[in-house]
Design a protein around this motif. Sequence first.
Motif, mmCIF file in Angstrom:
data_model
loop_
_atom_site.group_PDB
_atom_site.id
_atom_site.type_symbol
_atom_site.label_atom_id
_atom_site.label_comp_id
_atom_site.label_asym_id
_atom_site.label_seq_id
_atom_site.Cartn_x
_atom_site.Cartn_y
_atom_site.Cartn_z
ATOM 1 N N LEU A 1 93.546 131.954 101.408
ATOM 2 C CA LEU A 1 92.981 131.400 101.896
ATOM 3 C C LEU A 1 94.434 132.019 103.785
ATOM 4 C CD1 LEU A 1 93.593 127.937 100.740
ATOM 5 C CD2 LEU A 1 91.661 129.229 102.092
ATOM 6 N N MET A 2 95.182 132.815 103.098
ATOM 7 C CA MET A 2 96.211 133.548 104.432
ATOM 8 C C MET A 2 95.055 134.761 104.535
ATOM 9 S SD MET A 2 99.291 132.394 104.271
ATOM 10 C CE MET A 2 100.414 132.337 104.329
ATOM 11 N N ASN A 3 94.788 135.500 103.880
ATOM 12 C CA ASN A 3 93.742 136.691 104.572
ATOM 13 C C ASN A 3 92.462 136.362 105.720
ATOM 14 O OD1 ASN A 3 95.488 138.071 102.680
ATOM 15 N ND2 ASN A 3 93.989 138.616 101.438
ATOM 16 N N LYS A 4 92.187 134.687 104.981
ATOM 17 C CA LYS A 4 90.836 134.666 105.861
ATOM 18 C C LYS A 4 91.479 133.792 106.896
ATOM 19 C CE LYS A 4 87.287 133.600 102.174
ATOM 20 N NZ LYS A 4 86.634 132.464 101.830
ATOM 21 N N TRP A 5 92.869 133.429 106.929
ATOM 22 C CA TRP A 5 93.455 132.554 107.568
ATOM 23 C C TRP A 5 93.233 133.944 109.507
ATOM 24 C CZ3 TRP A 5 98.493 132.218 109.270
ATOM 25 C CH2 TRP A 5 98.752 131.733 110.315
ATOM 26 N N ARG A 6 94.655 134.704 108.449
ATOM 27 C CA ARG A 6 94.741 136.055 109.607
ATOM 28 C C ARG A 6 93.903 136.511 109.893
ATOM 29 N NH1 ARG A 6 96.754 139.199 105.343
ATOM 30 N NH2 ARG A 6 94.743 140.050 105.881
ATOM 31 N N ASP A 7 92.370 137.176 109.608
ATOM 32 C CA ASP A 7 90.853 137.958 110.141
ATOM 33 C C ASP A 7 90.670 137.276 110.790
ATOM 34 O OD1 ASP A 7 92.726 139.542 107.981
ATOM 35 O OD2 ASP A 7 91.478 139.588 106.864
ATOM 36 N N HIS B 1 88.734 127.302 115.652
ATOM 37 C CA HIS B 1 87.789 126.154 114.455
ATOM 38 C C HIS B 1 87.778 126.085 113.112
ATOM 39 C CE1 HIS B 1 85.960 122.782 113.409
ATOM 40 N NE2 HIS B 1 85.334 122.820 112.219
ATOM 41 N N GLU B 2 87.892 128.022 112.888
ATOM 42 C CA GLU B 2 87.470 128.001 111.280
ATOM 43 C C GLU B 2 89.602 128.009 110.933
ATOM 44 O OE1 GLU B 2 85.706 131.329 108.947
ATOM 45 O OE2 GLU B 2 87.059 132.283 110.848
ATOM 46 N N ARG B 3 90.716 129.012 112.427
ATOM 47 C CA ARG B 3 91.474 128.744 111.843
ATOM 48 C C ARG B 3 92.048 127.555 111.537
ATOM 49 N NH1 ARG B 3 91.013 133.055 115.769
ATOM 50 N NH2 ARG B 3 92.575 131.593 117.135
ATOM 51 N N GLN C 1 90.540 124.667 110.281
ATOM 52 C CA GLN C 1 89.806 124.488 109.357
ATOM 53 C C GLN C 1 91.444 125.569 107.971
ATOM 54 O OE1 GLN C 1 85.518 125.189 109.435
ATOM 55 N NE2 GLN C 1 85.605 122.927 109.064
ATOM 56 N N LEU C 2 90.743 126.615 108.322
ATOM 57 C CA LEU C 2 92.120 127.123 106.968
ATOM 58 C C LEU C 2 93.408 126.719 106.576
ATOM 59 C CD1 LEU C 2 90.111 131.171 107.569
ATOM 60 C CD2 LEU C 2 89.919 130.141 105.742
ATOM 61 N N HIS C 3 93.734 126.980 108.442
ATOM 62 C CA HIS C 3 95.175 126.077 108.161
ATOM 63 C C HIS C 3 95.441 125.059 107.193
ATOM 64 C CE1 HIS C 3 98.687 124.260 109.765
ATOM 65 N NE2 HIS C 3 99.520 125.514 109.593
ATOM 66 N N ARG C 4 93.989 123.805 107.366
ATOM 67 C CA ARG C 4 94.132 122.754 106.873
ATOM 68 C C ARG C 4 94.240 122.956 105.735
ATOM 69 N NH1 ARG C 4 90.506 120.702 111.244
ATOM 70 N NH2 ARG C 4 92.521 119.292 112.668
ATOM 71 N N LEU C 5 93.332 123.491 105.080
ATOM 72 C CA LEU C 5 93.504 123.921 103.501
ATOM 73 C C LEU C 5 94.691 125.024 103.127
ATOM 74 C CD1 LEU C 5 89.748 124.931 103.220
ATOM 75 C CD2 LEU C 5 90.465 122.904 102.308
ATOM 76 N N LEU C 6 95.212 125.533 103.335
ATOM 77 C CA LEU C 6 96.750 126.041 102.721
ATOM 78 C C LEU C 6 97.599 124.860 103.045
ATOM 79 C CD1 LEU C 6 97.913 128.442 102.510
ATOM 80 C CD2 LEU C 6 98.299 128.621 104.453
ATOM 81 N N MET C 7 97.233 123.984 103.712
ATOM 82 C CA MET C 7 98.518 122.873 103.915
ATOM 83 C C MET C 7 98.265 122.026 102.560
ATOM 84 S SD MET C 7 100.652 123.440 106.425
ATOM 85 C CE MET C 7 100.789 124.696 105.805
ATOM 86 N N ALA C 8 96.530 121.569 102.877
ATOM 87 C CA ALA C 8 96.542 120.980 101.569
ATOM 88 C C ALA C 8 97.009 121.261 100.252
ATOM 89 C CB ALA C 8 95.191 120.105 101.186
ATOM 90 N N LEU C 9 97.169 122.665 100.210
ATOM 91 C CA LEU C 9 97.250 122.891 99.070
ATOM 92 C C LEU C 9 98.332 123.029 98.032
ATOM 93 C CD1 LEU C 9 96.022 125.378 96.667
ATOM 94 C CD2 LEU C 9 96.683 127.217 97.636
ATOM 95 N N THR C 10 98.967 123.212 99.722
ATOM 96 C CA THR C 10 101.160 123.761 99.530
ATOM 97 C C THR C 10 101.316 121.713 99.179
ATOM 98 O OG1 THR C 10 100.909 125.038 101.551
ATOM 99 C CG2 THR C 10 103.165 123.193 100.801
ATOM 100 N N LEU C 11 100.056 120.900 100.020
ATOM 101 C CA LEU C 11 101.335 119.487 99.428
ATOM 102 C C LEU C 11 100.675 119.229 97.873
ATOM 103 C CD1 LEU C 11 99.527 117.186 102.889
ATOM 104 C CD2 LEU C 11 101.701 117.843 101.610
ATOM 105 N N ILE C 12 99.549 119.789 97.303
ATOM 106 C CA ILE C 12 99.917 119.624 95.407
ATOM 107 C C ILE C 12 100.328 120.119 95.004
ATOM 108 C CG2 ILE C 12 97.941 120.664 93.928
ATOM 109 C CD1 ILE C 12 95.673 120.284 96.950
ATOM 110 N N ARG C 13 100.586 121.159 95.460
ATOM 111 C CA ARG C 13 101.887 122.143 94.674
ATOM 112 C C ARG C 13 103.365 121.161 94.499
ATOM 113 N NH1 ARG C 13 102.250 127.086 91.879
ATOM 114 N NH2 ARG C 13 104.382 127.275 91.681
ATOM 115 N N SER C 14 103.322 120.532 95.897
ATOM 116 C CA SER C 14 105.017 119.621 96.159
ATOM 117 C C SER C 14 104.318 118.717 95.820
ATOM 118 C CB SER C 14 105.209 119.526 97.963
ATOM 119 O OG SER C 14 105.040 120.772 98.247
#
Length: 94
Positions: free
Chosen positions: A33-39, A44-46, A48-61
């Motif tokens: 996700l980080m690579n896709k977000w960075r590239d 709009h795609e960034r 969405q990728l940021h939201r996915l990254l935040m969701a992933l972080t929330l699951i771990r939290s």
Amino acid sequence: MTDAVEAERGRQAQAVLDNPVYAEGYAAMEQELMNKWRDSRDAHEREQLHRLLMALTLIRSRLEATMRTGKVALDKITHRQTLAERIGLKRNAA
């Protein structure tokens, strides 16, 4: 929820967090996700990728919070058992 249930949930959350397959999968997904977000060049795609990254972080939290709650519950159980044992010893000594 009872302390025993909270302690068991905490133990299970710790088992997930300690699981090497989970850790490997989490790290791979986070990196992808980080690579896709960075590239990405599309805003709009960034987003969405940021939201996915935040969701992933929330699951771990959430898992970490459940684990911590379980540790507190286990400490309460241990404290009550220790207290009960001390009280029982004092009664037996009298």
